[in-house]
Scaffold this motif. Sequence first.
Motif, mmCIF file in Angstrom:
data_model
loop_
_atom_site.group_PDB
_atom_site.id
_atom_site.type_symbol
_atom_site.label_atom_id
_atom_site.label_comp_id
_atom_site.label_asym_id
_atom_site.label_seq_id
_atom_site.Cartn_x
_atom_site.Cartn_y
_atom_site.Cartn_z
ATOM 1 N N UNK A 125 0.423 -1.183 -0.108
ATOM 2 C CA UNK A 125 -0.019 -0.161 0.008
ATOM 3 C C UNK A 125 0.838 1.658 0.284
ATOM 4 N N UNK A 126 2.051 0.665 -0.017
ATOM 5 C CA UNK A 126 3.518 2.426 0.485
ATOM 6 C C UNK A 126 2.735 3.589 1.979
ATOM 7 N N UNK A 127 2.319 3.226 2.416
ATOM 8 C CA UNK A 127 2.359 3.415 3.405
ATOM 9 C C UNK A 127 2.931 2.712 5.263
ATOM 10 N N UNK A 128 3.504 3.610 6.037
ATOM 11 C CA UNK A 128 4.100 3.407 7.155
ATOM 12 C C UNK A 128 2.749 2.511 8.626
ATOM 13 N N UNK A 129 2.944 1.918 9.425
ATOM 14 C CA UNK A 129 1.736 1.747 10.138
ATOM 15 C C UNK A 129 2.630 1.300 11.686
ATOM 16 N N UNK A 130 2.924 2.238 12.311
ATOM 17 C CA UNK A 130 3.757 2.275 13.554
ATOM 18 C C UNK A 130 2.623 1.952 14.885
ATOM 19 N N UNK A 131 3.301 0.352 15.144
ATOM 20 C CA UNK A 131 2.765 0.496 16.225
ATOM 21 C C UNK A 131 3.652 0.289 18.161
ATOM 22 N N UNK A 366 1.894 11.454 26.127
ATOM 23 C CA UNK A 366 2.505 12.251 26.030
ATOM 24 C C UNK A 366 3.575 11.402 24.989
ATOM 25 N N UNK A 367 4.228 10.229 25.577
ATOM 26 C CA UNK A 367 4.742 9.469 24.399
ATOM 27 C C UNK A 367 4.574 9.926 23.385
ATOM 28 N N UNK A 368 3.117 8.587 23.533
ATOM 29 C CA UNK A 368 2.232 9.332 21.787
ATOM 30 C C UNK A 368 2.310 10.237 20.819
ATOM 31 N N UNK A 369 2.014 11.050 21.042
ATOM 32 C CA UNK A 369 2.381 12.707 20.645
ATOM 33 C C UNK A 369 4.255 12.459 20.358
ATOM 34 N N UNK A 370 4.608 12.578 21.173
ATOM 35 C CA UNK A 370 6.091 12.734 20.813
ATOM 36 C C UNK A 370 6.424 11.547 19.333
ATOM 37 N N UNK A 371 6.567 10.602 19.606
ATOM 38 C CA UNK A 371 5.794 9.365 18.598
ATOM 39 C C UNK A 371 5.016 10.280 17.135
ATOM 40 N N UNK A 372 4.345 11.228 17.447
ATOM 41 C CA UNK A 372 3.691 11.605 16.129
ATOM 42 C C UNK A 372 4.042 12.691 15.545
ATOM 43 N N UNK A 373 4.589 13.320 16.598
ATOM 44 C CA UNK A 373 5.431 14.561 15.777
ATOM 45 C C UNK A 373 7.144 13.774 15.035
ATOM 46 N N UNK A 374 7.325 12.827 15.433
ATOM 47 C CA UNK A 374 8.531 12.369 15.246
ATOM 48 C C UNK A 374 8.386 11.457 13.257
ATOM 49 N N UNK A 375 6.770 10.831 13.398
ATOM 50 C CA UNK A 375 6.362 10.595 12.018
ATOM 51 C C UNK A 375 6.019 11.705 11.360
ATOM 52 N N UNK A 376 5.152 12.502 11.454
ATOM 53 C CA UNK A 376 5.113 13.586 10.998
ATOM 54 C C UNK A 376 6.322 14.426 10.550
ATOM 55 N N UNK A 377 7.634 14.629 10.941
ATOM 56 C CA UNK A 377 8.208 15.172 10.550
ATOM 57 C C UNK A 377 9.215 14.486 9.731
ATOM 58 N N UNK A 378 9.028 12.706 9.485
ATOM 59 C CA UNK A 378 9.296 11.966 9.035
ATOM 60 C C UNK A 378 8.882 11.622 7.380
ATOM 61 N N UNK A 379 7.737 12.483 6.628
ATOM 62 C CA UNK A 379 6.860 12.433 5.549
ATOM 63 C C UNK A 379 7.413 12.086 4.002
ATOM 64 N N UNK A 380 8.392 13.053 4.723
ATOM 65 C CA UNK A 380 9.503 13.195 3.039
ATOM 66 C C UNK A 380 10.631 11.712 3.324
ATOM 67 N N UNK A 381 10.615 10.831 4.060
ATOM 68 C CA UNK A 381 11.016 9.863 4.017
ATOM 69 C C UNK A 381 10.109 8.178 3.455
ATOM 70 N N UNK A 382 10.746 7.541 2.841
ATOM 71 C CA UNK A 382 9.979 6.795 1.892
ATOM 72 C C UNK A 382 9.785 5.521 2.716
#
Length: 417
Positions: A125-131, A366-382
Amino acid sequence: MGTKRIVFIGAAGEMCRLAIERFAVADGDWELALYDIRPDLLEQLVQRLPSGLATAARLDLYDREGLRAAIEGAALVVLGAGPYNRTAGPVMEACLQAKVPYLDFDDDIESTLHALSLHEDARAAGIPMYIGCGASPGFTNVLVADAAAELDRVDNIDVYWVVGDERGAVGRAVLDHMLRVAAGPCMTWENGGPVLHQSWAETRWTELGAGLGLTMVHETAHPEPVTLPRKYPDAKNIRCFGGLDPAGYNGMIRGVGLAVQTGKIPVEKAIDHLEALMLNKSGSVTGWRYALSGLRNLVRTREATRGEVLGFLAKAAVGHTFPHRSALKVEVTGLRNGLPAVVERRTPVSGPGTYLFTDMAAATGTACAAFMVVALDDESVSRAGVFTPEEWAEPERFYKALERVGTPRDEIFAISH
């Protein structure tokens, strides 16, 4: 790039609400779409957030068409509704079909294994799924990666968590999870391979921070020993130990959990009993029978004295709330420069006056919010596939993200060698 639409499902849950509030602190061009089957519970949250940042609407995540419409075009979908062994499947499937990134703070082994089985589907599908992007698992996995990086060879990984008095702030999904981790099969990693133990059967004492000191913890069914071998396949042992503070809660949850496991009480009745106690109500006679059995076992195993158990019961009976103390710790052993070495990371503070470990909701949210920040900053990463935190969240970037969502640096971890 324009405003990014972030979708939260199960937004009214205590942990998810904290994740939303903490995420809103970070700078970013966000549009938050909050969904829950009880949207009325979101009204105050929307009002507390900056004007125009968030909207709230009703969603039953089992309504396939409604779910698909809600997540269409999202930059990230965050699942905060539990228990994950019932909720993760439908939402992950919808994200795969809609080809939108997904993130959760799943702490159940069964749903974690199911998520990992979708890796090739997510790649296609070309998507990341972060669990597993919460406190444990999540923060703990990053601490392990940080500690392990100091070693040339990793032999053993031990993960520890302790949760304090959560009276009034624990939902049914959390209680369902606790019953299953306190009794039943426990998948772990021993002698270089997966094995099954019994949850809570093995105990050990460990020195914890955050005012807990030397604490007895119990081997427990948690995702870390299932996911960490993917990054550290040559490790001999990877285990997770957990506990509740004060120790009386360990006895109660273990006693009721064993009763559920052996079919003596239905799980819904067990949750009813524990939920009543968390709300300072009396609970059921049947529930107390098994809770008291667990408390007696604390004395037998010397986790607590008879006097300590009686004191716990006396205080609990009058609705006394114990000072909140909670902690995370990881210990990684192996070789460094050819010599045996031990590297630890542990959280230093908890309780009133802290930001990260005020309670379980704060730590996870708080940890979830931080992971979200990293994930969204990584949008340009394939990146495409299913990923656990140790595989994608570089430790220093995660720690900086914790600061971006408001965490003081001195609350994040303490280093011990």
